[in-house]
Design an enzyme around this catalytic site. Structure first.
Site, PDB file in Angstrom:
ATOM      1  N   TRP A   6       0.857  -1.185   0.000  1.00  0.00           N
ATOM      2  CA  TRP A   6       0.000   0.000   0.000  1.00  0.00           C
ATOM      3  C   TRP A   6       0.890   1.231   0.000  1.00  0.00           C
ATOM      4  O   TRP A   6       1.821   1.323   0.795  1.00  0.00           O
ATOM      5  CB  TRP A   6      -0.853  -0.063   1.263  1.00  0.00           C
ATOM      6  CG  TRP A   6      -1.959   0.915   1.442  1.00  0.00           C
ATOM      7  CD1 TRP A   6      -3.207   0.835   0.918  1.00  0.00           C
ATOM      8  CD2 TRP A   6      -1.953   2.090   2.266  1.00  0.00           C
ATOM      9  NE1 TRP A   6      -3.977   1.890   1.351  1.00  0.00           N
ATOM     10  CE2 TRP A   6      -3.229   2.675   2.179  1.00  0.00           C
ATOM     11  CE3 TRP A   6      -0.992   2.714   3.073  1.00  0.00           C
ATOM     12  CZ2 TRP A   6      -3.570   3.846   2.862  1.00  0.00           C
ATOM     13  CZ3 TRP A   6      -1.322   3.870   3.748  1.00  0.00           C
ATOM     14  CH2 TRP A   6      -2.603   4.429   3.640  1.00  0.00           C
TER      15      TRP A   6
ATOM     16  N   CYS B 168      -4.584   0.806  -4.333  1.00  0.00           N
ATOM     17  CA  CYS B 168      -5.423   2.007  -4.383  1.00  0.00           C
ATOM     18  C   CYS B 168      -4.609   3.285  -4.561  1.00  0.00           C
ATOM     19  O   CYS B 168      -5.008   4.193  -5.302  1.00  0.00           O
ATOM     20  CB  CYS B 168      -6.292   2.110  -3.126  1.00  0.00           C
ATOM     21  SG  CYS B 168      -5.378   2.013  -1.554  1.00  0.00           S
TER      22      CYS B 168
ATOM     23  N   ASP C 221     -13.218   6.300  -6.899  1.00  0.00           N
ATOM     24  CA  ASP C 221     -12.860   5.306  -5.890  1.00  0.00           C
ATOM     25  C   ASP C 221     -12.598   3.977  -6.594  1.00  0.00           C
ATOM     26  O   ASP C 221     -13.496   3.409  -7.232  1.00  0.00           O
ATOM     27  CB  ASP C 221     -14.001   5.160  -4.874  1.00  0.00           C
ATOM     28  CG  ASP C 221     -13.589   4.420  -3.623  1.00  0.00           C
ATOM     29  OD1 ASP C 221     -12.697   3.543  -3.706  1.00  0.00           O
ATOM     30  OD2 ASP C 221     -14.141   4.712  -2.547  1.00  0.00           O
TER      31      ASP C 221
ATOM     32  N   HIS D 121      -7.295   2.711   2.733  1.00  0.00           N
ATOM     33  CA  HIS D 121      -7.738   2.919   1.357  1.00  0.00           C
ATOM     34  C   HIS D 121      -7.621   4.389   0.954  1.00  0.00           C
ATOM     35  O   HIS D 121      -7.943   5.291   1.731  1.00  0.00           O
ATOM     36  CB  HIS D 121      -9.198   2.465   1.193  1.00  0.00           C
ATOM     37  CG  HIS D 121      -9.688   2.546  -0.222  1.00  0.00           C
ATOM     38  ND1 HIS D 121      -9.078   1.880  -1.268  1.00  0.00           N
ATOM     39  CD2 HIS D 121     -10.722   3.232  -0.785  1.00  0.00           C
ATOM     40  CE1 HIS D 121      -9.724   2.139  -2.397  1.00  0.00           C
ATOM     41  NE2 HIS D 121     -10.709   2.967  -2.127  1.00  0.00           N
ATOM     42  N   TRP D 122      -7.143   4.595  -0.279  1.00  0.00           N
ATOM     43  CA  TRP D 122      -7.063   5.914  -0.902  1.00  0.00           C
ATOM     44  C   TRP D 122      -8.089   6.045  -2.022  1.00  0.00           C
ATOM     45  O   TRP D 122      -8.333   5.085  -2.752  1.00  0.00           O
ATOM     46  CB  TRP D 122      -5.687   6.145  -1.522  1.00  0.00           C
ATOM     47  CG  TRP D 122      -4.527   6.235  -0.596  1.00  0.00           C
ATOM     48  CD1 TRP D 122      -3.575   5.265  -0.378  1.00  0.00           C
ATOM     49  CD2 TRP D 122      -4.156   7.351   0.216  1.00  0.00           C
ATOM     50  NE1 TRP D 122      -2.643   5.721   0.535  1.00  0.00           N
ATOM     51  CE2 TRP D 122      -2.964   7.009   0.905  1.00  0.00           C
ATOM     52  CE3 TRP D 122      -4.713   8.616   0.422  1.00  0.00           C
ATOM     53  CZ2 TRP D 122      -2.334   7.866   1.792  1.00  0.00           C
ATOM     54  CZ3 TRP D 122      -4.071   9.479   1.306  1.00  0.00           C
ATOM     55  CH2 TRP D 122      -2.893   9.102   1.977  1.00  0.00           C
TER      56      TRP D 122
END
Length: 223
Positions: free
Chosen positions: A32, A169, A125, A108-109
């Site tokens: 991530w 993400c 998203d 999460h981004w």
């Protein structure tokens, strides 16, 4: 090759971004991406790659976006004044699902974009609508500071590229920002979903690493 002996060794100081070897190692995956890498890309896009549109673009780095989301509304006006947001046509904000002001992190981004000509916020998203509620909260917080119409905020959940794993993400966020800047400021007409695929994102990880190397070579330790 970018050389650094220790994990905490600084590889690049670029404006407000301080990139260490441990940050670059995240690009090897499957990892991530953190706010340092995203912040560097946002600064590079705004100050270098799309500097021809600096009067129209605002790319707000992750720590500032988090401050906007979590800080009391009364604290925002003076803090955001230098960004000149009411003059910008396109305002980009990374959205993180961490809502604890006391701790860093998140899982999460996603991306929130304000389009002045449409007077609307668009949310991209890569994990369906995972960050929708948080993105709406951020839109409401920044609305008065971009001089968006009060009382009738338009928020649109966009049909953007979707990730196929639990860690890409941040790369989707960076790739989407770059694509939209080209589309909005340079007339690029390839559809976002046709370009930003899982394979494109896999390649983009290495491209970001190469970009950091390029900036090191061109600017050295720059502040």
């Amino acid at each position: 090759m970018i050389m650094a002996d220790g994990e905490n060794d600084v590889v690049l100081s670029f404006n407000d971004s301080l990139v260490r070897k441990s940050d670059i190692d995240l690009l090897d995956g499957p990892h991530w991406l953190n706010d340092i890498l995203i912040g560097f890309c946002f600064e590079y896009f705004e100050r270098e790659k799309f500097n021809h549109s600096a009067d129209r673009l605002a790319l707000i780095v992750p720590d500032v976006a988090q401050f906007i989301k979590l800080a009391p509304a009364a604290d925002l006006t003076s803090s955001l004044e230098s960004l000149n947001l009411p003059t910008k046509q396109f305002v980009f904000l990374p959205v993180n699902d961490n809502e604890n002001a006391e701790t860093a992190g998140g899982s999460h981004w996603s991306l929130l974009v304000y389009i002045r000509s449409k007077q609307e916020f668009r949310h991209y998203d890569s994990c369906s609508r995972h960050n929708e509620d948080i993105a709406k909260k951020l839109a409401y917080k920044i609305q008065p500071h971009v001089h968006a119409p009060m009382g009738r905020m338009k928020f649109i959940e966009m049909d953007g590229p979707q990730q196929e794993n639990g860690y890409d993400c941040g790369v989707y966020l960076i790739a989407t920002v770059e694509h939209l800047c080209k589309e909005l400021c340079e007339g690029y007409n390839i559809h976002l979903n046709d370009l930003v695929t899982q394979e494109y994102v896999r390649i983009k990880r290495n491209q970001i690493k190469e970009l950091i190397h390029q900036v090191v070579e061109e600017f050295g330790i720059r502040s």
